[in-house]
Design an enzyme around this catalytic site. Structure first.
Site: not given
Length: 577
Positions: A218, A279
């Site tokens: 956002d 990751e």
């Protein structure tokens, strides 16, 4: 602009080391308050979402994006987050979220959640601690607290205005002021503070560890403010923001950037986040809500070491206009190709008037700040006809696409909402000058003849009324009168998604066809073996030979005199012969 000017093929994204799911995904936005109510309290929830996952699987989308469901006082419908690591009781529990996520994954659906990093709720524990702490404290440094101007600090620190209307500063009891680019209950975080960076990465990991597939960011362009917070003598809100669309129409690429948006420092944040997502297995992704122009600046957010997608709001703003759409598609794909990213197409979302309503206005390129009873009322049938054609055109474009809940039903805006039921803070902060976004957030109609159109899924006799009233006309758009009904918007979208997937259009290449004449209101493009034509003019147009694969309306194509003609306000997919 002529077809000869556009004869060079426009190529989409090239894989960044592999075929990631998000490169061509069709993603369905769920606004949890208004999707489906699983406990009959009148507000949508996670149980309701889970109950409708078979519907979404059957429709053929690849992923869902959930607007905020976190703990929140709901001053801005959940975009004022009080706790980023828990579910608001209105929507359920963390266990409910985990169950919904597992069910979605079993059905082959990815799940994206909203992240709101520009601001928190004023009820967040950090902000409450800041209010209890003195000037200059570490607690205050998490937010944008400043001393005021004037003889006694009685004036705001600068002249910035809130996107929702009014001053962007509010004074607290000890005389300091805090910045809120949106509502007073949404204080902006201080992204110059390393603690803020660490906290938001921790939030990312919390949801990644639970198994989410990505995040919609956002106000992705708003985190970093210009050094010194200088006054802004230009437009009060960001160029192209949904709350200031007039600015978008008048803006130019050379207009200065406001000091509170699109600052260079935001890109370092997203490079850090990119490394965090890397990751985790499974091609996790970030999509930016960034009302930024020109397109070149927008695509800075999706360079290979930053985010994976950015909403293409220029396409949304183009409206029902062949010239504007041609320019938007051409520029978007060119800039996307420069950074190796997909373009991400969108027609409507929870912040904009629904496209079927906009396309029924006298000027179908408008992006009004809501539509109310005293405003121009759209031609609903015309808007729906154009909306069907627009969504068929969008789903043929290479890249990724987003559907806002109800798009697959052709759902219009509720344009006759009474002011007494409105909840959008923009309506109140502008004293009604902006009608606000409630009209596009009205709960979905699932069953034409049920109370609340079946929004409450438990079918209890004492079901609470939906949190926003639905217009009687929603009965004609209900899912149960569209699913498996030939000719319905739902079946058109479902068929388009099936054809899009089987033909690999999301990973295809666009080339403007010889029939492309935007000056005459005609869009014509090829993607793979499919020719797509949309008639935005006033007269029927000749179509090339070939088998009609999909048409936006039953009467879209006529065969008079031995040839095929595409009627106005219609679109078609043709298998090239």
């Amino acid at each position: 602009m002529t077809a000869s000017d556009l004869s060079t093929p426009v190529h989409p994204v090239q894989d960044r080391g592999g075929a990631a799911w998000w490169e061509d995904a069709v993603i369905y936005q769920i606004y949890p308050r208004s999707f489906a109510d699983g406990n009959s309290d009148g507000m949508g929830d996670l149980h309701g979402i889970t109950s409708k996952l078979p519907y979404l699987q059957n429709l053929g989308v690849n992923a869902v994006w959930l607007s905020p469901f976190y703990v929140s006082p709901q001053a801005d419908a959940g975009y004022d987050v009080a706790d980023y690591r828990d579910v608001d009781p209105r929507f359920g529990t963390l266990a409910d979220f985990d169950a919904m996520l597992a069910d979605a994954h079993e059905r082959g659906l990815k799940v994206i959640v909203d992240l709101v990093p520009n601001h928190t709720s004023d009820e967040h524990e950090w902000f409450q601690a800041a209010l209890r702490s003195p000037k200059g404290s570490s607690e205050r440094n998490r937010y944008m607290f400043r001393d005021g101007g004037g003889e006694n600090g009685e004036l705001p620190p600068n002249n910035w205005q809130s996107i929702f209307g009014g001053d962007a500063w509010t004074r607290v009891e000890d005389g300091q002021w805090y910045l809120h680019l949106f509502d007073t209950k949404q204080p902006d975080l201080n992204w110059e503070n390393p603690e803020v960076h660490e906290e938001m990465i921790s939030v990312l990991r919390f949801w990644l560890d639970r198994g989410v597939d990505g995040f919609r960011i956002d106000v992705a362009h708003g985190l970093v403010k210009a050094e010194g917070l200088p006054d802004w003598a230009g437009r009060e809100s960001m160029v192209g923001d949904v709350h200031n669309p007039d600015a978008a129409e008048e803006s130019t690429a050379t207009e200065p950037t406001p000091p509170y948006f699109d600052q260079p420092g935001v890109h370092a944040i997203y490079r850090d986040w990119n490394r965090v997502l890397a990751e985790y297995p499974g091609d996790r992704m970030l999509v930016a809500e960034a009302w930024v122009e020109p397109a070149e600046r927008l695509f800075h957010y999706v360079r290979p070491d930053e985010m994976q997608q950015a909403f293409n709001f220029d396409f949304l703003r183009a409206g029902w206009d062949a010239g504007r759409l041609t320019a938007s598609i051409t520029e978007s794909l060119a800039q996307a190709g420069n950074v190796g990213a997909p373009s991400t197409w969108v027609l409507s979302n929870h912040d904009t008037v629904r496209h079927t309503t906009r396309f029924g206005l006298q000027d179908p390129t408008q992006l009004p700040k809501g539509v109310g009873p005293r405003d121009e009322q759209p031609d609903e049938a015309l808007g729906l006809r154009r909306g069907r054609a627009a969504i068929l055109t969008m789903l043929a474009l290479p890249g990724s696409a987003y559907l806002y809940q109800g798009d697959e039903l052709g759902l219009p805006e509720h344009t006759l909402l009474d002011d007494t039921v409105r909840q959008d803070p923009a309506f109140f902060r502008t004293e009604g000058v902006e009608r606000g976004r409630d009209g596009c957030r009205v709960p979905l109609p699932w069953k034409a003849d049920a109370p609340g159109f079946g929004f409450s899924t438990t079918n209890n006799n004492d079901d609470a009324a939906p949190w926003l009233p639905q217009p009687a006309g929603f009965a004609a758009y209900a899912a149960d009168v569209q699913v498996d009904r030939p000719g319905s918007v739902h079946e058109l979208v479902k068929s388009a998604l099936t054809e899009r997937s089987s033909r690999g259009l999301g990973r295809g290449s666009l080339e403007w066809a010889p029939e492309h004449r935007p000056g005459e209101g005609v869009i014509a493009l090829t993607n793979g073996s499919v020719l797509v034509a949309a008639n935005m003019g006033e007269k029927p147009i000749e179509l090339p030979s070939g088998v009609v694969v999909l048409a936006s309306a039953e009467d879209a194509v006529s065969e008079a005199g031995g040839g095929k003609k595409l009627q106005p306000d219609c679109a078609v997919w043709i298998e090239r012969s």
